[in-house]
Design a protein around this motif. Structure first.
Motif, PDB file in Angstrom:
ATOM      1  N   GLU A 178      46.478  46.144 -21.751  1.00 16.64           N
ATOM      2  CA  GLU A 178      46.478  47.503 -21.208  1.00 16.64           C
ATOM      3  C   GLU A 178      47.222  47.545 -19.873  1.00 16.64           C
ATOM      4  O   GLU A 178      48.052  48.429 -19.637  1.00 16.64           O
ATOM      5  N   ARG A 179      46.952  46.573 -19.002  1.00 14.12           N
ATOM      6  CA  ARG A 179      47.578  46.526 -17.679  1.00 14.12           C
ATOM      7  C   ARG A 179      49.101  46.449 -17.780  1.00 14.12           C
ATOM      8  O   ARG A 179      49.833  47.038 -16.997  1.00 14.12           O
ATOM      9  N   PHE A 180      49.580  45.670 -18.764  1.00 15.31           N
ATOM     10  CA  PHE A 180      51.024  45.501 -18.915  1.00 15.31           C
ATOM     11  C   PHE A 180      51.641  46.477 -19.914  1.00 15.31           C
ATOM     12  O   PHE A 180      52.811  46.366 -20.254  1.00 15.31           O
ATOM     13  N   GLY A 181      50.852  47.418 -20.391  1.00 14.83           N
ATOM     14  CA  GLY A 181      51.376  48.435 -21.285  1.00 14.83           C
ATOM     15  C   GLY A 181      51.707  47.942 -22.679  1.00 14.83           C
ATOM     16  O   GLY A 181      52.558  48.517 -23.358  1.00 14.83           O
ATOM     17  N   LEU A 182      51.051  46.865 -23.115  1.00 15.10           N
ATOM     18  CA  LEU A 182      51.312  46.321 -24.451  1.00 15.10           C
ATOM     19  C   LEU A 182      50.456  47.059 -25.469  1.00 15.10           C
ATOM     20  O   LEU A 182      49.275  47.299 -25.242  1.00 15.10           O
ATOM     21  N   GLN A 183      51.055  47.383 -26.607  1.00 20.77           N
ATOM     22  CA  GLN A 183      50.335  48.084 -27.665  1.00 20.77           C
ATOM     23  C   GLN A 183      50.689  47.468 -29.007  1.00 20.77           C
ATOM     24  O   GLN A 183      51.671  46.755 -29.142  1.00 20.77           O
ATOM     25  N   GLY A 184      49.883  47.765 -29.997  1.00 18.63           N
ATOM     26  CA  GLY A 184      50.176  47.365 -31.365  1.00 18.63           C
ATOM     27  C   GLY A 184      50.373  45.878 -31.530  1.00 18.63           C
ATOM     28  O   GLY A 184      49.541  45.065 -31.146  1.00 18.63           O
ATOM     29  N   ALA A 185      51.526  45.519 -32.112  1.00 19.20           N
ATOM     30  CA  ALA A 185      51.813  44.119 -32.429  1.00 19.20           C
ATOM     31  C   ALA A 185      51.860  43.251 -31.173  1.00 19.20           C
ATOM     32  O   ALA A 185      51.421  42.103 -31.193  1.00 19.20           O
ATOM     33  N   GLN A 186      52.380  43.806 -30.067  1.00 21.58           N
ATOM     34  CA  GLN A 186      52.441  43.019 -28.829  1.00 21.58           C
ATOM     35  C   GLN A 186      51.041  42.709 -28.299  1.00 21.58           C
ATOM     36  O   GLN A 186      50.773  41.584 -27.866  1.00 21.58           O
ATOM     37  N   ALA A 187      50.160  43.682 -28.339  1.00 23.49           N
ATOM     38  CA  ALA A 187      48.785  43.468 -27.876  1.00 23.49           C
ATOM     39  C   ALA A 187      48.065  42.482 -28.793  1.00 23.49           C
ATOM     40  O   ALA A 187      47.330  41.605 -28.322  1.00 23.49           O
ATOM     41  N   SER A 188      48.284  42.603 -30.091  1.00 21.33           N
ATOM     42  CA  SER A 188      47.687  41.662 -31.045  1.00 21.33           C
ATOM     43  C   SER A 188      48.196  40.247 -30.807  1.00 21.33           C
ATOM     44  O   SER A 188      47.431  39.281 -30.866  1.00 21.33           O
ATOM     45  N   SER A 189      49.478  40.130 -30.531  1.00 20.20           N
ATOM     46  CA  SER A 189      50.076  38.828 -30.265  1.00 20.20           C
ATOM     47  C   SER A 189      49.472  38.201 -29.009  1.00 20.20           C
ATOM     48  O   SER A 189      49.170  37.009 -28.977  1.00 20.20           O
ATOM     49  N   LEU A 190      49.261  38.999 -27.984  1.00 21.44           N
ATOM     50  CA  LEU A 190      48.647  38.501 -26.758  1.00 21.44           C
ATOM     51  C   LEU A 190      47.217  38.029 -27.017  1.00 21.44           C
ATOM     52  O   LEU A 190      46.823  36.967 -26.540  1.00 21.44           O
ATOM     53  N   ARG A 191      46.444  38.782 -27.785  1.00 14.47           N
ATOM     54  CA  ARG A 191      45.069  38.376 -28.102  1.00 14.47           C
ATOM     55  C   ARG A 191      45.054  37.071 -28.891  1.00 14.47           C
ATOM     56  O   ARG A 191      44.276  36.163 -28.601  1.00 14.47           O
ATOM     57  N   ARG A 192      45.953  36.953 -29.872  1.00 12.80           N
ATOM     58  CA  ARG A 192      46.018  35.732 -30.675  1.00 12.80           C
ATOM     59  C   ARG A 192      46.416  34.539 -29.811  1.00 12.80           C
ATOM     60  O   ARG A 192      45.806  33.483 -29.860  1.00 12.80           O
ATOM     61  N   LEU A 193      47.415  34.735 -28.984  1.00 15.78           N
ATOM     62  CA  LEU A 193      47.889  33.663 -28.124  1.00 15.78           C
ATOM     63  C   LEU A 193      46.804  33.216 -27.140  1.00 15.78           C
ATOM     64  O   LEU A 193      46.612  32.017 -26.918  1.00 15.78           O
ATOM     65  N   ALA A 194      46.087  34.159 -26.566  1.00 22.63           N
ATOM     66  CA  ALA A 194      45.006  33.816 -25.631  1.00 22.63           C
ATOM     67  C   ALA A 194      43.920  33.010 -26.323  1.00 22.63           C
ATOM     68  O   ALA A 194      43.405  32.037 -25.769  1.00 22.63           O
ATOM     69  N   ALA A 195      43.587  33.376 -27.551  1.00 23.79           N
ATOM     70  CA  ALA A 195      42.559  32.637 -28.290  1.00 23.79           C
ATOM     71  C   ALA A 195      43.037  31.226 -28.617  1.00 23.79           C
ATOM     72  O   ALA A 195      42.301  30.241 -28.424  1.00 23.79           O
ATOM     73  N   VAL A 196      44.266  31.107 -29.101  1.00 27.10           N
ATOM     74  CA  VAL A 196      44.826  29.792 -29.446  1.00 27.10           C
ATOM     75  C   VAL A 196      44.891  28.910 -28.209  1.00 27.10           C
ATOM     76  O   VAL A 196      44.457  27.756 -28.227  1.00 27.10           O
ATOM     77  N   VAL A 197      45.425  29.437 -27.129  1.00 28.23           N
ATOM     78  CA  VAL A 197      45.589  28.653 -25.908  1.00 28.23           C
ATOM     79  C   VAL A 197      44.228  28.271 -25.328  1.00 28.23           C
ATOM     80  O   VAL A 197      44.027  27.138 -24.897  1.00 28.23           O
ATOM     81  N   GLY A 198      43.273  29.174 -25.350  1.00 22.19           N
ATOM     82  CA  GLY A 198      41.941  28.860 -24.840  1.00 22.19           C
ATOM     83  C   GLY A 198      41.286  27.729 -25.605  1.00 22.19           C
ATOM     84  O   GLY A 198      40.747  26.782 -25.011  1.00 22.19           O
ATOM     85  N   ASP A 199      41.343  27.785 -26.927  1.00 24.08           N
ATOM     86  CA  ASP A 199      40.773  26.727 -27.758  1.00 24.08           C
ATOM     87  C   ASP A 199      41.511  25.403 -27.548  1.00 24.08           C
ATOM     88  O   ASP A 199      40.895  24.344 -27.439  1.00 24.08           O
ATOM     89  N   LEU A 200      42.835  25.467 -27.502  1.00 25.01           N
ATOM     90  CA  LEU A 200      43.634  24.265 -27.292  1.00 25.01           C
ATOM     91  C   LEU A 200      43.351  23.631 -25.934  1.00 25.01           C
ATOM     92  O   LEU A 200      43.243  22.413 -25.815  1.00 25.01           O
ATOM     93  N   LEU A 201      43.225  24.448 -24.916  1.00 26.07           N
ATOM     94  CA  LEU A 201      43.007  23.945 -23.566  1.00 26.07           C
ATOM     95  C   LEU A 201      41.699  23.170 -23.480  1.00 26.07           C
ATOM     96  O   LEU A 201      41.656  22.070 -22.921  1.00 26.07           O
ATOM     97  N   THR A 202      40.658  23.711 -24.061  1.00 34.65           N
ATOM     98  CA  THR A 202      39.367  23.030 -24.050  1.00 34.65           C
ATOM     99  C   THR A 202      39.469  21.660 -24.704  1.00 34.65           C
ATOM    100  O   THR A 202      39.019  20.659 -24.149  1.00 34.65           O
ATOM    101  N   ALA A 203      40.075  21.596 -25.867  1.00 36.88           N
ATOM    102  CA  ALA A 203      40.213  20.327 -26.583  1.00 36.88           C
ATOM    103  C   ALA A 203      41.181  19.390 -25.865  1.00 36.88           C
ATOM    104  O   ALA A 203      40.940  18.180 -25.785  1.00 36.88           O
ATOM    105  N   LEU A 204      42.261  19.927 -25.340  1.00 37.23           N
ATOM    106  CA  LEU A 204      43.277  19.112 -24.686  1.00 37.23           C
ATOM    107  C   LEU A 204      42.727  18.401 -23.464  1.00 37.23           C
ATOM    108  O   LEU A 204      42.994  17.221 -23.243  1.00 37.23           O
ATOM    109  N   LEU A 205      41.947  19.093 -22.666  1.00 39.97           N
ATOM    110  CA  LEU A 205      41.407  18.499 -21.452  1.00 39.97           C
ATOM    111  C   LEU A 205      40.397  17.394 -21.760  1.00 39.97           C
ATOM    112  O   LEU A 205      40.153  16.521 -20.936  1.00 39.97           O
ATOM    113  N   ALA A 206      39.854  17.403 -22.975  1.00 37.63           N
ATOM    114  CA  ALA A 206      38.911  16.361 -23.389  1.00 37.63           C
ATOM    115  C   ALA A 206      39.613  15.194 -24.081  1.00 37.63           C
ATOM    116  O   ALA A 206      38.999  14.155 -24.310  1.00 37.63           O
ATOM    117  N   SER A 207      40.883  15.347 -24.419  1.00 40.53           N
ATOM    118  CA  SER A 207      41.619  14.330 -25.184  1.00 40.53           C
ATOM    119  C   SER A 207      42.431  13.441 -24.257  1.00 40.53           C
ATOM    120  O   SER A 207      43.016  13.903 -23.310  1.00 40.53           O
TER     121      SER A 207
END
Length: 132
Positions: free
Chosen positions: A12-41
């Protein structure tokens, strides 16, 4: 989600809508999960397993999200990715292995052995698989 950042609010802050907003949500979820596992590996085979399906953008976000991830990402990009596999499928077939799931599993086991430092030559790998 990364450090309490809500992807919906960021979109919302960056004015992203539709596919761009969905892409940001997906990327945040992937990166968050990866970061947790990566820091433990710490092992190279774990890093390869975690990062082999990530793209450059996701790896950059990992480092931006937590600079502690930089060493692991750099090790992946500068060492693991550039390390040629000890064996390929055609070499296993030539050594007498049959096509199928066992071949893929053998390649995976050899790669893990290589990344852990247990195997360093194709000959060692073939012998380890019992194909010498």
């Amino acid at each position: 989600v990364l450090d309490g950042v809500d992807p919906a609010l960021a979109a919302e802050r960056f004015g992203l809508q539709g596919a761009q907003a969905s892409s940001l949500r997906r990327l945040a979820a992937v990166v968050g999960d990866l970061l947790t596992a990566l820091l433990a590996s710490r092992a190279d085979d774990e890093l390869e397993s975690l990062l082999r399906h990530s793209d450059e953008q996701e790896r950059a976000l990992l480092v931006a999200a937590d600079p502690a991830a930089a060493d692991a990402v750099l090790r992946y990009e500068n060492h693991i990715v550039t390390l040629e596999p000890l064996l390929r499928g055609d070499e296993l077939l030539a050594a007498g292995m049959e096509e199928g799931q066992a071949l893929g599993e053998a390649l995976r086991r050899v790669r893990v052995g290589q990344l852990r430092g247990d195997l360093s030559t194709p000959e060692e790998a073939l012998k380890w698989l019992g194909l010498d």
